[in-house]
Design an enzyme around this catalytic site. Structure first.
Site: not given
Ligand code: NAD
Length: 439
Positions: A121, A258, A261, A322
């Site tokens: 990214t 969180g 990314c 997650k």
């Protein structure tokens, strides 16, 4: 096709393995020798559901290799993916030193036409920078392509094998053909490959992540209102999510987003915007709200203990940012732990996959437990920070017996309010009424 993947982290390893799975010959390169040694000997280095099986199969069939030598990796590969880190620099902008460093090396190494694809990214304009870095030393033709990755950790293999869309930024017809052939097996169900210019592709990735972070944050603000106004955020979520224009996903409130990314990408887009002389007000607010949201439960926990957490033992379920990943980058649980320790409490934590990673950061400052119920022994209360499936239907009798106080602070809204009320718990969640009383 022969493919080199530079960087063998979450994105690189999934990319390399999935391209091998469709019959390509893939060689992955990483500067971390320890990682390469492990991978070469058949040991997977990250937890990602479904990945190990594909990794072992393709390695066994001789389509997936690992090396620390960039020169060896790219020698025969026509296609070179860059899946390198782009962490935030001191000013919040994406640090391009890994990408540009490798681009510089590639210029010296390549001896024939290559398609160099940026999967990391990166800010708008990076393809031009990578082009310039390679061109400085290159004696052969090459194309730079922007191909941002949209996989989600936890379901990365599925996302890669069956992407909603593939975004490819290039104006070179030759590169376009290579990319089209490479991705054809992944879009057989008709999901689109969307071709565009490099800058638009680069911005698409930031726009997608920033939009999703904003959607979560919007719901977290609605949850704040629900708590103050006596509404139930679950009802509001269902009420708005059934509108097709809004959609059901990414509407779950909690203790903040969180991961590796969203936080860095929102920050980097704000920084790029400022450089482009634009004040991206919404995203500034998103960052600010999310910071606060990570500690949303803390004042409620303090209030429960009359503002004194000294000597309290807190059980914590969930450390990963997650479920279904061992990734702890920017995990809300870590912010919570830090705050609890500062208040003088101790923490006994359990996570199905992320404990080793947390151990390397926090050492012995918290206790790591073998199982979710071990964490409850002698603990005063339970906090839930990650919505792992195994936390969703726990043995409430066992929780009651083990905890000193029958109190759960749930940052992920896992349990039904009525059920918690019937069982007599003190139960705090996000955007819903508090059950029970602490007197
Ligand atoms: P990561 O930190 O897990 O992996 C990066 C790897 O690159 C590491 O193994 C590191 O050792 C290696 N590396 C560093 N310098 C190198 C060099 N000079 N040569 C070879 N290897 C080198 O990072 P990640 O999570 O895979 O993310 C990579 C990029 O993809 C980032 O830009 C990220 O924003 C983007 N991205 C990540 C995700 C995700 O869910 N993790 C999703 C989409 C996009």
């Amino acid at each position: 096709m022969k493919i080199a993947v530079v960087g063998t982290g979450y994105v690189g390893l999934v990319t390399g393995t999935c391209f091998a799975e469709t019959g390509n010959n893939v060689i992955c390169v990483d500067i971390d020798k320890n990682k390469v040694d492990k991978l070469s000997s058949g040991q997977i280095t990250i937890y990602e559901p479904g990945l190990e099986k594909l990794f072992l199969r393709n390695q066994k069939e001789g389509r997936l290799h690992f090396t620390t030598s960039l020169a060896d990796a790219v020698k025969d590969a026509k296609i070179i993916f860059l899946a390198l880190p782009t962490p935030p620099g001191e000013d919040g902008s994406a640090d391009l030193k890994y990408i540009l460093g490798v681009a510089d090396d590639l210029g010296k190494i390549i001896k024939e036409y290559k398609v160099i694809i940026d999967k990391s990214t990166v800010p708008v304009g990076t393809a031009e920078k990578v082009h310039a870095a390679v061109a400085k030393n290159a004696t052969v033709a090459f194309d730079i392509v922007s191909n941002p990755e949209f996989l989600r950790e936890g379901v990365a293999v599925d996302d890669f094998m069956k992407p909603d869309r593939v975004v490819i930024g290039t104006t070179s017809e030759k590169a376009k053909k290579v990319m089209n052939d490479l991705y054809a097996p992944f879009v057989r169900q008709g999901n689109p490959i969307i071709f565009m210019d490099e800058k638009s592709a680069e911005l698409t990735k930031y726009a997608a992540n920033s939009f999703l972070a904003t959607k979560i944050t919007f719901m977290n603000e609605i949850a704040q209102l629900c708590e103050r106004m006596g509404a139930d955020v679950d009802m509001v979520r269902k009420g708005i999510g059934s509108d097709e224009r809004i959609g059901k996903r990414f509407l779950f409130p909690g203790i903040g987003y969180g991961g590796s990314c969203f936080p860095k990408d929102v920050q980097a887009l704000v920084k790029s915007s400022t450089e482009a002389d634009y004040d991206f007000k919404i995203l500034n607010a998103v960052m600010d709200i999310n910071e606060k949201q990570k500690l949303h439960l803390l004042p409620k926990i303090k209030a429960y203990f009359n503002n004194d957490l000294k000597g309290k033992k807190i059980a914590l379920w969930g450390l990963a940012f997650k479920p279904n990943t061992d990734d702890i980058r920017e995990a809300p649980a870590l912010y919570m732990i830090d705050a609890l320790l500062k208040e003088g409490a101790s923490v006994a934590a359990y996570d199905p996959e992320a404990m080793n990673n947390v151990r390397t950061v926090l050492g012995t400052s918290i206790t790591f437990c073998e199982g979710q119920y071990d964490a409850l022994k002698d603990a005063d209360i339970l906090i839930i920070a990650t919505e792992w499936s195994e936390f969703r239907t726990p043995d409430f009798d066992r929780i009651t017996k083990l905890l000193k106080h029958k109190a759960i602070f749930d940052g992920r809204n896992l349990f039904d309010l009525k059920h918690m009320e019937e069982m007599g718990f003190y139960y705090v969640s996000v955007g819903r009424k508090t059950i029970g009383s602490n007197n």
